[in-house]
Design a protein around this motif. Structure first.
Motif, short mmCIF file in Angstrom:
data_model
loop_
_atom_site.label_atom_id
_atom_site.label_comp_id
_atom_site.label_asym_id
_atom_site.label_seq_id
_atom_site.Cartn_x
_atom_site.Cartn_y
_atom_site.Cartn_z
N GLY A 96 0.82 -1.21 0.00
CA GLY A 96 0.00 0.00 0.00
C GLY A 96 0.85 1.26 0.00
O GLY A 96 2.06 1.22 0.28
N GLY A 97 0.18 2.38 -0.31
CA GLY A 97 0.84 3.67 -0.20
C GLY A 97 1.24 3.91 1.25
O GLY A 97 2.19 4.63 1.55
N SER A 98 0.51 3.28 2.17
CA SER A 98 0.79 3.47 3.60
C SER A 98 2.18 2.97 3.96
O SER A 98 2.95 3.67 4.63
N LEU A 101 4.81 5.30 2.57
CA LEU A 101 5.03 6.50 3.39
C LEU A 101 5.86 6.16 4.63
O LEU A 101 6.81 6.88 4.97
N TYR A 122 -4.04 14.68 5.02
CA TYR A 122 -4.46 13.30 5.23
C TYR A 122 -3.92 12.88 6.60
O TYR A 122 -2.71 12.75 6.78
N VAL A 169 -0.06 16.07 -1.30
CA VAL A 169 -0.94 15.08 -1.92
C VAL A 169 -1.61 15.77 -3.10
O VAL A 169 -2.24 16.81 -2.94
N ASN A 173 -6.01 15.11 -0.76
CA ASN A 173 -6.88 14.53 0.24
C ASN A 173 -6.52 15.27 1.53
O ASN A 173 -5.35 15.23 1.93
N ASP A 201 2.64 12.63 -3.13
CA ASP A 201 1.68 11.53 -2.99
C ASP A 201 0.65 11.69 -4.09
O ASP A 201 -0.19 12.60 -4.06
N VAL A 203 -1.57 9.28 -5.25
CA VAL A 203 -2.44 8.10 -5.31
C VAL A 203 -3.79 8.41 -5.98
O VAL A 203 -4.48 7.51 -6.41
N TYR A 204 -4.12 9.72 -6.11
CA TYR A 204 -5.39 10.09 -6.77
C TYR A 204 -5.15 10.64 -8.18
O TYR A 204 -5.98 11.39 -8.70
N SER A 232 -0.27 4.07 -5.43
CA SER A 232 -1.05 2.95 -4.89
C SER A 232 -2.10 2.51 -5.89
O SER A 232 -2.59 3.33 -6.68
N SER A 234 -4.90 1.24 -4.63
CA SER A 234 -6.11 1.21 -3.81
C SER A 234 -7.27 1.98 -4.43
O SER A 234 -8.37 1.47 -4.60
N LYS A 235 -7.00 3.24 -4.76
CA LYS A 235 -8.07 4.12 -5.26
C LYS A 235 -8.14 4.01 -6.78
O LYS A 235 -9.22 3.99 -7.36
N ARG A 243 -3.75 -4.06 -0.86
CA ARG A 243 -2.60 -3.51 -0.14
C ARG A 243 -1.35 -3.49 -1.03
O ARG A 243 -0.28 -3.99 -0.64
N TYR A 321 -12.80 13.67 -2.08
CA TYR A 321 -13.13 14.16 -0.74
C TYR A 321 -13.57 15.62 -0.81
O TYR A 321 -13.21 16.33 -1.74
#
Ligand code: PLP
Length: 396
Positions: A96-98, A101, A122, A169, A173, A201, A203-204, A232, A234-235, A243, A321
């Motif tokens: 994951g991006g998590s 990071l 975020y 980001v 986000n 970041d 990810v979007y 990532s 994820s999105k 993940r 968001y």
């Protein structure tokens, strides 16, 4: 026995900490509309599951620490149309991006170092940074200026000698703010002047609306040695549970540091990496329909919220968001009311209170983050519930 000071300083995530209370409401038969978390209801493309079903090795073995080469190559190809050229040694697959990071902050921060971040941010950044002994140095972005922070004077005023990196980001986000190439240049020039890493970041990346074309920080070649891209699936592919994320970095010293951590944690899940590789082989028009869907959801939510008396909302340009100011003193208290007391036809809704999205004490108390990850009908219903609940809360 004692816990670490680092962990004692951390907070629970405002995106998830109310889930047990929502869970109790659900267990009693209440339907809760989840606008608190970026968990899209868009179907994960079938290619992901098919790739996993097609796995026919006899042993589910560890993969190499940087990731499966089939996934690294798929990522490299994905970046080419953006004009970002990377080779395998510059792509590190993460859980994951998590995890991306966490690895980056572990690699660059010493105790007491800080990371500049536009606030509201975020919220989980705070946790990742604290885990590495660091803290957030906020750049307080003005909602009336669309939360734009790429301003030399604002950046300089926010800077502290403890700053080691600036993290952005894009699209944002929780704000949905999108940076132009000029904005990105301002940030990178500032970073170069103060010798900061630029954590981008993205990810979007696919979720930019109103016809805006996204630019990646990876396209600014002049700054390639300090830019660290966090990414990532994820999105992008509605595959949050897989993940799988990754880091793109050109700085060799950093990549060697990251590899020490990557080898220590062995590897990412083999099957999910195979699934992710298949996702990157989808035709690029896959994103067109998804983007249109999110843009429509944004419009629905924005219109619904704008019609509620006392609610202040910014129309975001990207991601999924919205930062919203509610006509209440304390958004956490109102959330408890929504989850524990308020029911409309057996239904209620949930958001993320935004105080934890700020580092500056006192900010965000009456603000919330809403995720427009549900279909338009559910979003309409959620705003209807919110409007009725605000009225009931006022008249308690
Ligand atoms: C800005 C941003 N970065 C990183 C992440 C982490 O995503 P994941 O670990 O699912 O890849 C998220 C998740 O919401 C996010 O919003």
């Amino acid at each position: 026995m004692r816990l670490s000071e680092r962990v004692n300083k951390m907070e629970f995530s405002p995106i998830r900490k109310f889930n047990p209370i929502a869970g109790a409401a659900k267990a009693s038969g209440v339907r809760v509309y989840h606008l608190n978390i970026g968990q899209p209801d868009i179907e994960t493309p079938a290619a992901f599951m098919e790739a996993i079903r097609g796995y026919d090795e006899k042993v589910l073995a560890y993969a190499e620490s940087p990731g499966l080469t089939v996934l690294q190559d798929a990522i490299i190809n994905y970046f080419k149309p953006f004009g970002v050229n990377v080779d395998r040694s510059e792509v590190l697959v993460t859980s994951g991006g998590s995890e991306a990071l966490s690895m980056v902050f572990t690699s660059i921060l010493n105790e007491g170092d800080t990371v500049m971040i536009p606030e509201p941010y975020y919220t989980n950044y705070r946790t990742f940074i604290a885990a590495s002994g660091g803290e957030v140095t906020p750049i307080t972005a003005d909602p009336d200026k669309g939360y734009m922070f790429a301003d030399e004077a604002l950046l300089e005023a926010s800077y502290r000698p403890t700053c080691k990196a600036i993290a952005v980001v894009n699209p944002g986000n929780p704000t949905g703010t999108i940076l132009s190439t000029e904005d990105m240049e301002v940030i990178c020039r500032f970073a170069k002047k103060h010798d900061l890493w630029v954590i981008a970041d993205e990810v979007y990346r696919e979720f930019a609306y109103d016809g805006r074309k996204m630019v990646s920080f990876g396209q600014l070649e002049e700054y390639a040695d300090r830019v660290i891209i966090i990414d990532s699936i994820s999105k992008r592919f509605s595959a949050c549970g897989a993940r799988i994320g990754f880091i793109i970095a050109k700085n060799k010293e950093l990549n060697a540091a990251l590899m020490k951590i990557a080898q220590g944690r062995l590897c990412c899940p083999t099957l999910e990496m195979l699934g992710a590789a298949a996702l990157y082989q989808l035709p690029s028009d896959y994103f067109n329909a998804i983007r249109t869907e999110y843009e429509n959801r944004r419009n629905v939510l924005f219109e619904g919220l704008s019609a509620i008396p006392g609610v202040k909302v910014n129309k975001p340009g990207g991601a999924f968001y919205m930062m919203v100011t509610l006509p209440v003193e304390n958004a956490e208290d109102f959330l408890m009311f929504l989850l524990e007391d308020f029911r409309d036809n057996g239904e209620t809704m949930m958001y993320a209170p935004a105080e934890g999205f700020y580092a500056t004490p006192g900010l965000g108390k009456n603000e919330v983050r809403l995720a427009y990850v549900l279909n338009a009908k559910d979003l309409r219903r959620s705003t209807e519930i919110l409007a009725k609940a605000l009225e009931a809360y006022k008249n308690r």
